[in-house]
Design a protein around this motif. Structure first.
Motif, mmCIF file in Angstrom:
data_model
loop_
_atom_site.group_PDB
_atom_site.id
_atom_site.type_symbol
_atom_site.label_atom_id
_atom_site.label_comp_id
_atom_site.label_asym_id
_atom_site.label_seq_id
_atom_site.Cartn_x
_atom_site.Cartn_y
_atom_site.Cartn_z
ATOM 1 N N GLU A 92 0.817 -1.207 0.000
ATOM 2 C CA GLU A 92 0.000 0.000 0.000
ATOM 3 C C GLU A 92 0.853 1.261 0.000
ATOM 4 O O GLU A 92 0.417 2.304 -0.495
ATOM 5 N N ARG A 93 2.058 1.165 0.557
ATOM 6 C CA ARG A 93 2.928 2.337 0.597
ATOM 7 C C ARG A 93 3.520 2.654 -0.769
ATOM 8 O O ARG A 93 3.604 3.815 -1.187
ATOM 9 N N GLY A 126 0.508 2.776 -4.165
ATOM 10 C CA GLY A 126 -0.630 3.695 -4.128
ATOM 11 C C GLY A 126 -1.864 3.131 -3.474
ATOM 12 O O GLY A 126 -2.966 3.246 -4.034
ATOM 13 N N ARG A 174 -2.658 -0.037 -2.857
ATOM 14 C CA ARG A 174 -3.163 -1.267 -3.470
ATOM 15 C C ARG A 174 -2.202 -2.416 -3.238
ATOM 16 O O ARG A 174 -0.986 -2.231 -3.255
ATOM 17 N N ARG A 190 -8.775 0.169 -4.166
ATOM 18 C CA ARG A 190 -7.718 1.035 -3.652
ATOM 19 C C ARG A 190 -8.108 1.534 -2.273
ATOM 20 O O ARG A 190 -9.272 1.857 -2.035
ATOM 21 N N PRO A 201 -4.607 10.219 -0.299
ATOM 22 C CA PRO A 201 -3.816 8.983 -0.306
ATOM 23 C C PRO A 201 -3.559 8.474 1.105
ATOM 24 O O PRO A 201 -3.378 9.255 2.041
ATOM 25 N N THR A 237 -11.604 1.500 -8.301
ATOM 26 C CA THR A 237 -10.877 2.374 -9.224
ATOM 27 C C THR A 237 -11.395 2.272 -10.644
ATOM 28 O O THR A 237 -10.949 3.027 -11.513
#
Length: 343
Positions: free
Chosen positions: A93-94, A97, A99, A109, A117, A173
């Motif tokens: 996830e970092r 983005g 995911r 997402r 974010p 998304t």
């Protein structure tokens, strides 16, 4: 261009509003899509665990035997579990983005509750809460699973316990555009559509017409009529003959698009028949049995004149009858015995 007012059952149920006070067209992820993403992530985590286990085994075998004991093995196993269950989602996830592999495959997402974010702290909180009380659920596994599913089903935006604690939200998304078939051609225009010359109608313009006809119910006046007139002006410039009478532009566009699809289906059927005849093993089973669609009507042909019998005359050399090469004129006749013989 303006759209018609949306129905009460809207797809923008995430409730995200931008800084300009504009509601974002985003759907919140529900239980089904999130479970599918979780299953894909479990397969990815299993693969990571196997790779790390093989690497740790090689390291342990390379160490002296007096150093390796039960405490070291237990510590390495704990590190392995933490890296797989907590490090995998946090790092993914970092750097991807918000995911993971499962969310990438399903189209999900993780974002903040305000639509921004997701941060590293929020991803870590989600992962720790998930490991503790959701999956695998180290604290009261069965009870925590029931509680997690209940929370996701009752929350208006489908959030789980980790999302509620971390202040995050999982959204789709990919758009949720509903598929609608193109409207059929009206009967009075079928004859005109079959006589059209569509050789100059390219794929891009046909796609624009298809999208317009599929979304015409979502457009509001006067933008609907204006866009229809613009598309029809472009289509009318590349087809012939012109329509026989006045009709709404969407009716013309639907007739042209339907005729183009009919001719494409006919060509596809002919190609499949040829493929089935030449390479039966490459053709689908139904290609040889199903006849192609009816071809475009052609101009009527005159009936062919019956073939006349060709007169013959005896060959003076071989004694066999041979066809006469030219028809004799009715105004004169060649004397007998004056035919040239090829010697």
């Amino acid at each position: 261009m303006r759209a018609q007012p949306s129905s009460p059952a809207r797809s923008t149920d995430a409730g995200l509003v931008s800084g300009e006070a504009v509601e974002l067209d985003v759907r919140a992820a529900r239980l089904g899509s999130r479970v599918l993403a979780l299953l894909i992530d479990l397969l990815a985590q299993l693969a990571v665990a196997l790779l790390l286990a093989v690497g740790l085994s090689v390291v342990l075998f390379s160490l002296p035997w007096d150093i390796v004991d039960a405490a070291l093995s237990g510590a390495l196993q704990t590190v392995l579990v933490v890296v797989v269950l907590v490090g995998y989602p946090v790092l993914m996830e970092r750097f991807v983005g918000g995911r993971t592999l499962g969310k990438l495959a399903v189209g999900l997402r993780v974002v903040r509750a305000d639509g921004g974010p997701v941060g590293i702290g929020q991803s870590l909180t989600r992962a720790l809460v998930g490991v503790a009380v959701e999956w695998p659920g180290l604290v009261l596994p069965l009870l925590s699973w029931v509680a997690s599913v209940t929370v996701m089903l009752t929350d208006p935006r489908g959030r789980r316990l980790g999302d509620l604690v971390a202040g995050t939200l999982v959204v789709h998304t990919r758009g949720a555009g509903s598929w609608r078939p193109a409207p059929p051609a009206v009967l009075p225009l079928l004859g005109w559509a079959r006589s059209l010359d569509l050789t100059r109608l390219d794929d891009g313009l046909a796609l624009a017409v298809r999208q317009y006809l599929g979304r015409v119910h979502q457009l509001a006046e006067p933008d609907r009529s204006r866009l229809g007139r613009q598309l029809w002006a472009e289509v009318a410039a590349v087809i012939s003959p012109p329509p026989p009478w006045a009709a709404p532009e969407p009716a013309y566009l639907a007739a042209v698009l339907a005729e183009r699809g009919r001719r494409a289906a006919y060509r596809l059927g002919r190609t499949r028949m040829v493929t089935a005849a030449l390479w039966p093993e490459l053709a689908p089973p139904s290609a040889a049995a199903a006849p192609p669609a009816s071809p475009p009507p052609a101009a009527p042909l005159r009936p062919a004149a019956p073939a006349r019998a060709v007169p013959t005359q005896p060959d003076p050399v071989r004694g066999q009858p041979t066809p006469v090469e030219a028809e004799r004129s009715p105004t004169w006749s060649r004397p007998a015995g004056t035919d040239l013989v090829d010697r």
